[in-house]
Design a protein around this motif. Structure first.
Motif, PDB file in Angstrom:
ATOM      1  N   PRO A  14      60.098  57.446  28.525  1.00 48.10           N
ATOM      2  CA  PRO A  14      60.393  56.532  29.633  1.00 48.10           C
ATOM      3  C   PRO A  14      59.135  55.947  30.271  1.00 48.10           C
ATOM      4  O   PRO A  14      59.166  54.856  30.818  1.00 48.10           O
ATOM      5  CB  PRO A  14      61.152  57.393  30.638  1.00 48.10           C
ATOM      6  N   TYR A  15      58.029  56.668  30.204  1.00 49.46           N
ATOM      7  CA  TYR A  15      56.774  56.172  30.767  1.00 49.46           C
ATOM      8  C   TYR A  15      56.086  55.195  29.821  1.00 49.46           C
ATOM      9  O   TYR A  15      55.398  54.280  30.246  1.00 49.46           O
ATOM     10  CB  TYR A  15      55.807  57.319  31.064  1.00 49.46           C
ATOM     11  N   LEU A  16      56.262  55.442  28.535  1.00 49.07           N
ATOM     12  CA  LEU A  16      55.594  54.610  27.545  1.00 49.07           C
ATOM     13  C   LEU A  16      56.265  53.256  27.351  1.00 49.07           C
ATOM     14  O   LEU A  16      55.596  52.279  27.023  1.00 49.07           O
ATOM     15  CB  LEU A  16      55.514  55.345  26.213  1.00 49.07           C
ATOM     16  N   VAL A  17      57.567  53.183  27.561  1.00 41.54           N
ATOM     17  CA  VAL A  17      58.286  51.920  27.353  1.00 41.54           C
ATOM     18  C   VAL A  17      57.704  50.795  28.203  1.00 41.54           C
ATOM     19  O   VAL A  17      57.398  49.716  27.677  1.00 41.54           O
ATOM     20  CB  VAL A  17      59.809  52.100  27.562  1.00 41.54           C
ATOM     21  N   PRO A  18      57.498  50.979  29.518  1.00 43.58           N
ATOM     22  CA  PRO A  18      56.895  49.886  30.294  1.00 43.58           C
ATOM     23  C   PRO A  18      55.503  49.502  29.792  1.00 43.58           C
ATOM     24  O   PRO A  18      55.158  48.318  29.751  1.00 43.58           O
ATOM     25  CB  PRO A  18      56.815  50.442  31.718  1.00 43.58           C
ATOM     26  N   LEU A  19      54.724  50.490  29.382  1.00 43.25           N
ATOM     27  CA  LEU A  19      53.387  50.185  28.874  1.00 43.25           C
ATOM     28  C   LEU A  19      53.450  49.424  27.552  1.00 43.25           C
ATOM     29  O   LEU A  19      52.682  48.478  27.330  1.00 43.25           O
ATOM     30  CB  LEU A  19      52.578  51.464  28.711  1.00 43.25           C
ATOM     31  N   LEU A  20      54.357  49.834  26.680  1.00 42.40           N
ATOM     32  CA  LEU A  20      54.494  49.130  25.401  1.00 42.40           C
ATOM     33  C   LEU A  20      55.002  47.707  25.594  1.00 42.40           C
ATOM     34  O   LEU A  20      54.493  46.775  24.973  1.00 42.40           O
ATOM     35  CB  LEU A  20      55.420  49.910  24.468  1.00 42.40           C
ATOM     36  N   VAL A  21      55.990  47.525  26.459  1.00 39.96           N
ATOM     37  CA  VAL A  21      56.507  46.175  26.720  1.00 39.96           C
ATOM     38  C   VAL A  21      55.413  45.317  27.353  1.00 39.96           C
ATOM     39  O   VAL A  21      55.221  44.159  26.967  1.00 39.96           O
ATOM     40  CB  VAL A  21      57.773  46.229  27.603  1.00 39.96           C
ATOM     41  N   GLY A  22      54.684  45.876  28.308  1.00 40.44           N
ATOM     42  CA  GLY A  22      53.571  45.139  28.912  1.00 40.44           C
ATOM     43  C   GLY A  22      52.520  44.766  27.882  1.00 40.44           C
ATOM     44  O   GLY A  22      51.998  43.645  27.891  1.00 40.44           O
ATOM     45  N   GLY A  23      52.214  45.683  26.988  1.00 43.45           N
ATOM     46  CA  GLY A  23      51.261  45.389  25.918  1.00 43.45           C
ATOM     47  C   GLY A  23      51.755  44.285  25.008  1.00 43.45           C
ATOM     48  O   GLY A  23      50.993  43.401  24.605  1.00 43.45           O
ATOM     49  N   LEU A  24      53.041  44.330  24.690  1.00 46.09           N
ATOM     50  CA  LEU A  24      53.626  43.266  23.847  1.00 46.09           C
ATOM     51  C   LEU A  24      53.572  41.910  24.549  1.00 46.09           C
ATOM     52  O   LEU A  24      53.304  40.889  23.909  1.00 46.09           O
ATOM     53  CB  LEU A  24      55.060  43.620  23.468  1.00 46.09           C
ATOM     54  N   VAL A  25      53.825  41.889  25.845  1.00 46.88           N
ATOM     55  CA  VAL A  25      53.741  40.634  26.608  1.00 46.88           C
ATOM     56  C   VAL A  25      52.314  40.092  26.554  1.00 46.88           C
ATOM     57  O   VAL A  25      52.095  38.899  26.301  1.00 46.88           O
ATOM     58  CB  VAL A  25      54.203  40.834  28.064  1.00 46.88           C
ATOM     59  N   ALA A  26      51.340  40.951  26.785  1.00 46.66           N
ATOM     60  CA  ALA A  26      49.942  40.513  26.757  1.00 46.66           C
ATOM     61  C   ALA A  26      49.570  39.955  25.381  1.00 46.66           C
ATOM     62  O   ALA A  26      48.955  38.892  25.279  1.00 46.66           O
ATOM     63  CB  ALA A  26      49.020  41.680  27.130  1.00 46.66           C
ATOM     64  N   VAL A  27      49.946  40.664  24.340  1.00 42.29           N
ATOM     65  CA  VAL A  27      49.637  40.206  22.977  1.00 42.29           C
ATOM     66  C   VAL A  27      50.370  38.901  22.663  1.00 42.29           C
ATOM     67  O   VAL A  27      49.783  37.964  22.110  1.00 42.29           O
ATOM     68  CB  VAL A  27      49.970  41.302  21.939  1.00 42.29           C
ATOM     69  N   ALA A  28      51.646  38.823  23.031  1.00 38.52           N
ATOM     70  CA  ALA A  28      52.420  37.609  22.760  1.00 38.52           C
ATOM     71  C   ALA A  28      51.813  36.398  23.459  1.00 38.52           C
ATOM     72  O   ALA A  28      51.708  35.314  22.867  1.00 38.52           O
ATOM     73  CB  ALA A  28      53.873  37.802  23.188  1.00 38.52           C
ATOM     74  N   LEU A  29      51.406  36.555  24.717  1.00 40.31           N
ATOM     75  CA  LEU A  29      50.778  35.436  25.434  1.00 40.31           C
ATOM     76  C   LEU A  29      49.463  35.037  24.777  1.00 40.31           C
ATOM     77  O   LEU A  29      49.167  33.847  24.641  1.00 40.31           O
ATOM     78  CB  LEU A  29      50.545  35.803  26.903  1.00 40.31           C
ATOM     79  N   GLY A  30      48.675  36.025  24.371  1.00 41.95           N
ATOM     80  CA  GLY A  30      47.418  35.726  23.700  1.00 41.95           C
ATOM     81  C   GLY A  30      47.624  35.023  22.370  1.00 41.95           C
ATOM     82  O   GLY A  30      46.929  34.050  22.053  1.00 41.95           O
ATOM     83  N   VAL A  31      48.592  35.496  21.598  1.00 40.73           N
ATOM     84  CA  VAL A  31      48.874  34.864  20.306  1.00 40.73           C
ATOM     85  C   VAL A  31      49.382  33.443  20.515  1.00 40.73           C
ATOM     86  O   VAL A  31      48.939  32.505  19.848  1.00 40.73           O
ATOM     87  CB  VAL A  31      49.887  35.710  19.492  1.00 40.73           C
ATOM     88  N   TYR A  32      50.307  33.275  21.465  1.00 43.40           N
ATOM     89  CA  TYR A  32      50.815  31.923  21.747  1.00 43.40           C
ATOM     90  C   TYR A  32      49.680  31.005  22.201  1.00 43.40           C
ATOM     91  O   TYR A  32      49.544  29.879  21.714  1.00 43.40           O
ATOM     92  CB  TYR A  32      51.910  31.948  22.814  1.00 43.40           C
ATOM     93  N   GLY A  33      48.874  31.486  23.131  1.00 43.87           N
ATOM     94  CA  GLY A  33      47.773  30.673  23.640  1.00 43.87           C
ATOM     95  C   GLY A  33      46.768  30.294  22.573  1.00 43.87           C
ATOM     96  O   GLY A  33      46.147  29.236  22.633  1.00 43.87           O
ATOM     97  N   ARG A  34      46.627  31.130  21.591  1.00 45.23           N
ATOM     98  CA  ARG A  34      45.665  30.865  20.512  1.00 45.23           C
ATOM     99  C   ARG A  34      46.287  30.065  19.373  1.00 45.23           C
ATOM    100  O   ARG A  34      45.616  29.251  18.739  1.00 45.23           O
ATOM    101  CB  ARG A  34      45.152  32.205  19.989  1.00 45.23           C
ATOM    102  N   ALA A  35      47.579  30.277  19.104  1.00 44.75           N
ATOM    103  CA  ALA A  35      48.203  29.677  17.920  1.00 44.75           C
ATOM    104  C   ALA A  35      48.708  28.250  18.149  1.00 44.75           C
ATOM    105  O   ALA A  35      48.646  27.435  17.229  1.00 44.75           O
ATOM    106  CB  ALA A  35      49.371  30.548  17.459  1.00 44.75           C
ATOM    107  N   HIS A  36      49.191  27.944  19.339  1.00 44.87           N
ATOM    108  CA  HIS A  36      49.757  26.612  19.521  1.00 44.87           C
ATOM    109  C   HIS A  36      48.656  25.588  19.812  1.00 44.87           C
ATOM    110  O   HIS A  36      47.574  25.926  20.278  1.00 44.87           O
ATOM    111  CB  HIS A  36      50.819  26.622  20.640  1.00 44.87           C
ATOM    112  N   THR A  37      48.950  24.356  19.507  1.00 45.58           N
ATOM    113  CA  THR A  37      47.999  23.279  19.760  1.00 45.58           C
ATOM    114  C   THR A  37      48.098  22.872  21.223  1.00 45.58           C
ATOM    115  O   THR A  37      49.162  22.436  21.671  1.00 45.58           O
ATOM    116  CB  THR A  37      48.311  22.061  18.866  1.00 45.58           C
TER     117      THR A  37
END
Length: 185
Positions: A14-37
């Protein structure tokens, strides 16, 4: 004679789920910011001389409200010597956080949509990394709030990380803008 009770193992899932979701959000934003024109433009709010001024002032508003968050949290938890938190401190804390987040959304939208994640200068690299980290840790903190059995240090650490990231974002954007172009609207 007493019968020993089995030791109950506490799950960390239960403690790791928020951290994992937060990590996924950070990575997704970084990938989107880098991948899109990047489009080079985004919607601006009226009343500002330009998009950079809008972003600088909205980020400054978020930063000031983050300071309110820090001091209201310290007051609520009795960490300010000689200060008795008024009954409305919790409401102030919740609403200052909500408004700070709402002020950050147009700024983040412009950064991601119009500019993308850029790594060409140190300031912009740090700013891009802090931006994705901020939203990741913010999501982790928000998902952790309803968990009543968290260790007492968990929310202050997540809040402190969010504040530290926002401070770095403000320094690499608004402070840079105001010292480079002057304090303009």
């Amino acid at each position: 004679m007493t019968i020993p009770q089995p030791v109950r193992k506490q799950s960390f899932a239960p403690y790791l789920v928020p951290l994992l979701v937060g990590g996924l959000v950070a990575v997704a934003l970084g990938v989107y910011g880098r991948a899109h024109t990047p489009t080079g433009y985004a919607v601006g709010l009226s009343g500002f001389s330009g998009t950079l001024a809008m972003k600088a002032w909205l980020a400054t508003g978020s930063f000031v409200l983050a300071l309110v968050q820090i001091f209201s949290a310290l007051a609520m938890y009795g960490k300010l010597p000689g200060v008795q938190a008024p009954s409305w401190t919790g409401t102030l804390h919740r609403w200052s956080g909500r408004v700070a987040f709402l002020l950050s959304v147009p700024v983040a939208f412009h950064c991601l949509y119009a500019l993308g994640a850029q790594f060409d200068t140190t300031r912009v690299l740090v700013h891009s990394l802090l931006g994705t980290f901020f939203y990741g840790v913010f999501v982790a903190k928000m998902l952790s709030l309803p968990k009543r059995d968290l260790p007492g240090w968990a929310l202050p650490v997540l809040g402190g990380l969010a504040f530290t990231a926002l401070t770095g974002l403000w320094l690499t954007s608004s402070f840079w803008f105001f010292t480079t172009f002057g304090v303009t609207f």
